[in-house]
Write a protein that holds these residues in place. Structure first.
Motif, PDB file in Angstrom:
ATOM      1  N   GLN A 173       1.257  -1.255   0.234  1.00 40.81           N
ATOM      2  CA  GLN A 173       0.294   0.146   0.043  1.00 40.81           C
ATOM      3  C   GLN A 173       1.223   1.191  -0.258  1.00 40.81           C
ATOM      4  O   GLN A 173       1.552   1.488   0.902  1.00 40.81           O
ATOM      5  CB  GLN A 173      -0.852   0.546   1.688  1.00 40.81           C
ATOM      6  CG  GLN A 173      -2.011   1.041   0.977  1.00 40.81           C
ATOM      7  CD  GLN A 173      -2.756   0.877   2.001  1.00 40.81           C
ATOM      8  OE1 GLN A 173      -2.878   0.348   3.491  1.00 40.81           O
ATOM      9  NE2 GLN A 173      -3.430   1.787   3.129  1.00 40.81           N
ATOM     10  N   GLN A 174       0.707   2.847  -1.050  1.00 39.87           N
ATOM     11  CA  GLN A 174       1.411   3.606  -0.931  1.00 39.87           C
ATOM     12  C   GLN A 174       0.369   4.498   0.054  1.00 39.87           C
ATOM     13  O   GLN A 174      -0.607   4.519  -0.272  1.00 39.87           O
ATOM     14  CB  GLN A 174       1.270   4.099  -2.043  1.00 39.87           C
ATOM     15  CG  GLN A 174       2.280   5.780  -1.814  1.00 39.87           C
ATOM     16  CD  GLN A 174       2.874   5.845  -3.601  1.00 39.87           C
ATOM     17  OE1 GLN A 174       2.977   5.206  -4.631  1.00 39.87           O
ATOM     18  NE2 GLN A 174       3.152   7.275  -3.431  1.00 39.87           N
ATOM     19  N   LEU A 175       0.492   5.334   1.442  1.00 39.36           N
ATOM     20  CA  LEU A 175       0.387   6.097   2.153  1.00 39.36           C
ATOM     21  C   LEU A 175       0.247   7.366   1.583  1.00 39.36           C
ATOM     22  O   LEU A 175      -0.883   8.368   1.433  1.00 39.36           O
ATOM     23  CB  LEU A 175       0.700   5.753   3.629  1.00 39.36           C
ATOM     24  CG  LEU A 175       0.281   4.534   3.889  1.00 39.36           C
ATOM     25  CD1 LEU A 175       1.462   4.016   5.424  1.00 39.36           C
ATOM     26  CD2 LEU A 175      -1.161   3.686   4.069  1.00 39.36           C
ATOM     27  N   THR A 176       1.645   7.696   1.183  1.00 45.17           N
ATOM     28  CA  THR A 176       1.820   9.291   1.293  1.00 45.17           C
ATOM     29  C   THR A 176       3.033   9.090  -0.546  1.00 45.17           C
ATOM     30  O   THR A 176       2.902   8.499  -0.674  1.00 45.17           O
ATOM     31  CB  THR A 176       2.835  10.234   2.316  1.00 45.17           C
ATOM     32  OG1 THR A 176       4.143   9.236   2.100  1.00 45.17           O
ATOM     33  CG2 THR A 176       1.814   9.935   3.212  1.00 45.17           C
ATOM     34  N   ASP A 177       3.160  10.521  -1.136  1.00 46.52           N
ATOM     35  CA  ASP A 177       4.661  10.291  -1.533  1.00 46.52           C
ATOM     36  C   ASP A 177       5.497   9.622  -1.151  1.00 46.52           C
ATOM     37  O   ASP A 177       6.061   9.436  -2.223  1.00 46.52           O
ATOM     38  CB  ASP A 177       4.393  11.604  -2.308  1.00 46.52           C
ATOM     39  CG  ASP A 177       3.378  12.360  -3.270  1.00 46.52           C
ATOM     40  OD1 ASP A 177       2.787  11.095  -3.545  1.00 46.52           O
ATOM     41  OD2 ASP A 177       3.618  13.168  -2.953  1.00 46.52           O
ATOM     42  N   ASN A 178       6.195   9.917  -0.152  1.00 49.12           N
ATOM     43  CA  ASN A 178       7.263   9.032   0.208  1.00 49.12           C
ATOM     44  C   ASN A 178       6.840   7.650   0.901  1.00 49.12           C
ATOM     45  O   ASN A 178       7.486   6.947   1.630  1.00 49.12           O
ATOM     46  CB  ASN A 178       7.450  10.200   1.810  1.00 49.12           C
ATOM     47  CG  ASN A 178       8.453  11.907   0.630  1.00 49.12           C
ATOM     48  OD1 ASN A 178       8.051  11.716  -0.186  1.00 49.12           O
ATOM     49  ND2 ASN A 178       8.948  11.890   1.346  1.00 49.12           N
ATOM     50  N   ASP A 179       5.902   8.058   2.098  1.00 46.99           N
ATOM     51  CA  ASP A 179       5.332   6.163   2.555  1.00 46.99           C
ATOM     52  C   ASP A 179       5.118   5.232   2.390  1.00 46.99           C
ATOM     53  O   ASP A 179       4.056   5.603   1.104  1.00 46.99           O
ATOM     54  CB  ASP A 179       5.254   6.903   3.634  1.00 46.99           C
ATOM     55  CG  ASP A 179       5.584   8.197   4.768  1.00 46.99           C
ATOM     56  OD1 ASP A 179       6.374   7.707   5.543  1.00 46.99           O
ATOM     57  OD2 ASP A 179       4.858   9.440   5.024  1.00 46.99           O
TER      58      ASP A 179
END
Length: 364
Positions: free
Chosen positions: A195-201
């Motif tokens: 899963q991608q939570l934010t651009d960086n996480d």
């Protein structure tokens, strides 16, 4: 005496020879009968279709599963087309008009904690015969009578930490510096972005063997285990009841039913054991006021008729297992996975598809 022998020899010589067609038919019949006996009583071959057991077993692994380890289960649905799946599309390849009771021949041992086991999915359609339900493969985590608890992803059995599979996988929260991660690196290290939570996480499933190398890349700023916190209720997790605020990573304690074990019937225990009492042991359980009834008779307790096991995938955050659908009845168990006899990687090119290092590899 000589005349008698000559007569017998002449009689044999006069016996008509089998035609080529008859010889081929006899050979084919023998092969079908022999392979059916071997497949039914000794070994069966299975393929791994999903990632729930990675990195112990990989998608594309082909396995031999021993049936005599736990004792061969006699056919429950004897009339079916051999060597075919129970259903092809929406068409059944079996006839459930004739059903035999569950019976298992003696085996070398019984299912044990740590064994990798093939079984029929208990939560598959209730109208399907047990031996025609979908086949699953997981690792046995708890035996009948065990008390299972999961604390921050670690399984405990009877209060002691259970050994983790050497290549068990779990999820990590990964923070990057914002640069795109090279897809080839992800492929080579067998890392899955869950899963991608934010651009960086990102939440990523990272194999044990890849963790150290992946963490060393300069774009990786932080990696820490990702898990559901204790007390966070997940309605998709067994027993799907708010009385028990359990989730994938914090679960239990739960006692596995054992043949002959008597449990008191109340709201708490019925939430945990009603599926086994009704669906797997064939009873009608009803609740009137504060009283419980088994098959129309008021009951304060219930005594289990068979043993139950707890199965989980080694890829803990990408596995639908007992944490979702609960116990596996003894009658659903098919056999013990023994050897990977072939392994195909569908993501590789023609010359690299075969994983040669997994050929005839013992399953641990």
């Amino acid at each position: 005496m000589k005349w008698n022998l000559h007569f017998k020899r002449k009689q044999a010589e006069n016996k008509p020879k089998k035609s080529k067609t008859r010889e081929w038919a006899d050979a084919l019949l023998f092969a079908v009968v022999a392979s059916t006996i071997i497949r039914g009583l000794l070994f069966s071959a299975y393929a791994i279709p999903s990632a729930s057991m990675e990195g112990s077993l990989l998608t594309g692994d082909y396995l031999f599963v021993s049936k005599f380890n736990y004792g061969p289960r006699m056919p429950i649905t004897p009339i079916s087309l051999p060597f075919l799946e129970p259903t092809i599309g929406s068409v059944k390849t079996y006839w459930n008009g004739l059903q035999f009771p569950y019976y298992r021949l003696p085996g070398l041992s019984h299912p044990k904690k740590g064994d990798v086991i093939v079984f029929n999915l208990p939560s598959d359609s209730i109208n399907k015969p047990v031996d025609m339900k979908t086949s699953y493969i997981k690792r046995c985590q708890a035996e009948p009578g065990d008390v299972l608890t999961i604390v921050n992803t670690q399984v405990y059995i009877n209060g002691k930490a259970a050994p983790n599979a050497p290549k068990a996988q779990t999820s990590y929260l990964v923070t990057t510096d914002g640069q795109q991660i090279n897809p080839q690196v992800m492929h080579d290290l067998h890392i899955e972005i869950y899963q991608q939570l934010t651009d960086n996480d990102f939440i990523m499933i990272i194999p044990v063997d890849s963790y150290k190398e992946f963490k060393s890349y300069s774009i990786i700023k932080n990696i820490k285990p990702y898990m559901d916190p204790a007390g966070q209720f997940d309605a998709g997790i067994f027993p799907h009841n708010a009385l028990y605020k359990w989730n994938n990573d914090n679960f239990g304690p739960l006692t596995l039913p054992k043949k002959g074990w008597k449990v008191k019937l109340n709201d708490s225990t019925v939430a945990l054991y009603s599926r086994a009492i009704q669906n797997y042991e064939g009873n009608k359980l009803s609740h009137v006021g504060k009283a419980y009834y088994i098959n129309g008779t008021k009951a304060d307790t219930y005594t289990f008729k068979q043993n139950y096991y707890w199965m989980m995938g080694d890829n803990r955050h990408n596995s639908e297992d007992s944490r979702v659908w609960g116990y596996v009845p003894e009658e659903n168990i098919v056999g013990k996975a023994m050897i990977t006899w072939m392994s195909i990687d569908s993501t590789e090119n023609l010359f690299n598809k075969v994983r040669w290092n997994r050929i005839l590899k013992k399953i641990e």
